[in-house]
Write a protein that holds these residues in place. Structure first.
Motif, mmCIF file in Angstrom:
data_model
loop_
_atom_site.group_PDB
_atom_site.id
_atom_site.type_symbol
_atom_site.label_atom_id
_atom_site.label_comp_id
_atom_site.label_asym_id
_atom_site.label_seq_id
_atom_site.Cartn_x
_atom_site.Cartn_y
_atom_site.Cartn_z
ATOM 1 N N ARG A 104 0.837 -1.193 0.000
ATOM 2 C CA ARG A 104 0.000 0.000 0.000
ATOM 3 C C ARG A 104 0.879 1.254 0.000
ATOM 4 O O ARG A 104 1.843 1.345 0.766
ATOM 5 C CB ARG A 104 -0.906 0.009 1.226
ATOM 6 C CG ARG A 104 -1.760 1.280 1.352
ATOM 7 C CD ARG A 104 -2.699 1.187 2.527
ATOM 8 N NE ARG A 104 -3.720 0.179 2.275
ATOM 9 C CZ ARG A 104 -4.718 -0.066 3.133
ATOM 10 N NH1 ARG A 104 -4.798 0.605 4.281
ATOM 11 N NH2 ARG A 104 -5.601 -0.998 2.849
ATOM 12 N N VAL A 105 0.520 2.183 -0.862
ATOM 13 C CA VAL A 105 1.246 3.439 -0.965
ATOM 14 C C VAL A 105 0.360 4.566 -0.447
ATOM 15 O O VAL A 105 -0.764 4.752 -0.922
ATOM 16 C CB VAL A 105 1.659 3.731 -2.423
ATOM 17 C CG1 VAL A 105 2.284 5.108 -2.531
ATOM 18 C CG2 VAL A 105 2.615 2.660 -2.926
ATOM 19 N N SER A 106 0.847 5.277 0.560
ATOM 20 C CA SER A 106 0.122 6.430 1.082
ATOM 21 C C SER A 106 0.509 7.663 0.271
ATOM 22 O O SER A 106 1.701 8.001 0.171
ATOM 23 C CB SER A 106 0.459 6.657 2.561
ATOM 24 O OG SER A 106 0.069 5.537 3.332
ATOM 25 N N ASP A 107 -0.482 8.302 -0.282
ATOM 26 C CA ASP A 107 -0.220 9.457 -1.143
ATOM 27 C C ASP A 107 -0.255 10.743 -0.325
ATOM 28 O O ASP A 107 -1.303 11.171 0.156
ATOM 29 C CB ASP A 107 -1.262 9.516 -2.262
ATOM 30 C CG ASP A 107 -0.940 10.602 -3.285
ATOM 31 O OD1 ASP A 107 0.133 11.231 -3.165
ATOM 32 O OD2 ASP A 107 -1.760 10.814 -4.200
ATOM 33 N N GLU A 108 0.912 11.314 -0.133
ATOM 34 C CA GLU A 108 1.020 12.595 0.558
ATOM 35 C C GLU A 108 1.577 13.653 -0.388
ATOM 36 O O GLU A 108 2.406 14.487 -0.030
ATOM 37 C CB GLU A 108 1.915 12.446 1.785
ATOM 38 C CG GLU A 108 1.371 11.444 2.794
ATOM 39 C CD GLU A 108 2.323 11.197 3.936
ATOM 40 O OE1 GLU A 108 3.457 11.722 3.874
ATOM 41 O OE2 GLU A 108 1.944 10.489 4.889
ATOM 42 N N GLY A 109 1.115 13.513 -1.628
ATOM 43 C CA GLY A 109 1.598 14.421 -2.658
ATOM 44 C C GLY A 109 2.741 13.847 -3.462
ATOM 45 O O GLY A 109 3.146 14.423 -4.485
ATOM 46 N N ASP A 110 3.270 12.721 -2.988
ATOM 47 C CA ASP A 110 4.383 12.096 -3.692
ATOM 48 C C ASP A 110 4.049 10.643 -4.051
ATOM 49 O O ASP A 110 4.944 9.811 -4.217
ATOM 50 C CB ASP A 110 5.650 12.143 -2.846
ATOM 51 C CG ASP A 110 5.457 11.446 -1.492
ATOM 52 O OD1 ASP A 110 4.299 11.099 -1.169
ATOM 53 O OD2 ASP A 110 6.459 11.270 -0.766
ATOM 54 N N GLY A 111 2.745 10.335 -4.193
ATOM 55 C CA GLY A 111 2.324 8.965 -4.482
ATOM 56 C C GLY A 111 2.877 8.433 -5.784
ATOM 57 O O GLY A 111 3.300 7.275 -5.884
ATOM 58 N N GLY A 112 2.896 9.289 -6.802
ATOM 59 C CA GLY A 112 3.416 8.860 -8.100
ATOM 60 C C GLY A 112 4.869 8.437 -8.029
ATOM 61 O O GLY A 112 5.276 7.420 -8.599
ATOM 62 N N SER A 113 5.663 9.209 -7.281
ATOM 63 C CA SER A 113 7.090 8.882 -7.145
ATOM 64 C C SER A 113 7.278 7.575 -6.381
ATOM 65 O O SER A 113 8.134 6.745 -6.727
ATOM 66 C CB SER A 113 7.816 10.021 -6.408
ATOM 67 O OG SER A 113 7.751 11.223 -7.147
ATOM 68 N N LYS A 114 6.459 7.383 -5.334
ATOM 69 C CA LYS A 114 6.568 6.149 -4.553
ATOM 70 C C LYS A 114 6.212 4.922 -5.390
ATOM 71 O O LYS A 114 6.850 3.874 -5.290
ATOM 72 C CB LYS A 114 5.665 6.231 -3.328
ATOM 73 C CG LYS A 114 6.129 7.219 -2.277
ATOM 74 C CD LYS A 114 5.170 7.243 -1.107
ATOM 75 C CE LYS A 114 5.651 8.207 -0.028
ATOM 76 N NZ LYS A 114 4.702 8.286 1.115
#
Length: 261
Positions: A240-250
């Motif tokens: 799971r990826v938490s999107d804190e504005g950098d979800g795409g990079s993660k």
């Protein structure tokens, strides 16, 4: 009146758990329920439609163990006239090249063949190569991935549907045709058909009957073998990826770590 041979195969039911044997990594056919491959039902149906329109005779042909008689009887109960069953322990583990050679020899026992109809690929091996190899061995033109089949005198016409559109194929008979999932909807055997199938002739042959040496077939002489196998791992919960504005990079970093990009 075309004389048609339909290739049929008994395969493990796709709803059963399918596995390879531990001893030689060949398909463990005893571990799952066995059925007539669905694509073969469509091949039989197409042959029967041609017979109903133009007459002729339909012979089903199967290469497999004694148990394959069940699949043959279903094809006969649908309306095929007779069958050829090649059953020999020497065939265990045969590759597609060896199998096609045996099928070609078995077709030679059927008099006056005009058409050979097969499915595009079986649900167990999934090689999808037997119709093409068979056509080469027999010296017949091949019309593969058929969506529609039409017989006009001694000519066979096929519509082949691809991602790019519809291709129109035409060849003089005898020919080999392979059919896809969209060719038709196979009929259900009637009670009358099931009873009639019990009396229809089934010729059982060995490789020796076909003039083939047992040393030419089987796992020891196959062109391809499975050297190792393992069960499919259970599905994990995933990442799971938490999107804190950098979800795409993660996500990109994760895909790179998995060598997917």
């Amino acid at each position: 009146m075309p004389n048609i041979v339909v290739l049929v195969k008994q395969v493990p039911d796709t709803y059963s758990e399918r596995k390879l044997s531990e001893s030689d990594h060949t398909l463990d056919r005893e571990s799952a329920d066995a059925v007539l491959d669905e694509i073969n039902e469509r091949a039989v149906e197409e042959a029967l439609l041609i017979k109903e329109a133009q007459g002729g005779e339909v012979t089903v042909l199967s290469v497999g163990p004694d148990r394959a008689t069940e699949a043959i009887r279903k094809a006969l109960s649908m309306g095929a006239d007779k069958a050829v069953h090649v059953s020999d322990p020497a065939l265990h583990g045969s590759c597609v090249l060896q199998t096609a050679k045996v099928i070609a020899a078995a077709i030679g026992t059927v008099e006056g063949v005009d058409l050979v109809i097969a499915g595009n690929e079986a649900t167990d091996g999934r090689a999808g190569a037997v119709p093409a190899i068979l056509a080469e061995l027999l010296g017949y033109p091949q019309l593969t991935h058929a969506r529609k089949v039409e017989i006009d005198g001694t000519t066979v016409k096929v519509l082949r549907e691809t991602d790019e559109g519809i291709a129109h194929l035409e060849a003089a008979m005898p020919a080999v045709i392979s059919v896809g999932e969209k060719i038709n909807e196979p009929r259900y055997p009637s009670f009358k058909g099931i009873m009639a199938a019990k009396k229809k002739p089934v010729a059982t042959l060995t490789v020796a009957d076909l003039g083939i040496d047992a040393g030419e077939v089987g796992l020891a002489n196959a062109s391809s073998t499975v050297v190792e196998s393992a069960p499919k791992p259970p599905r994990t919960a995933g990442t799971r990826v938490s999107d804190e504005g950098d979800g795409g990079s993660k996500i990109a970093e994760y895909l790179v770590s998995q060598k997917l990009i």
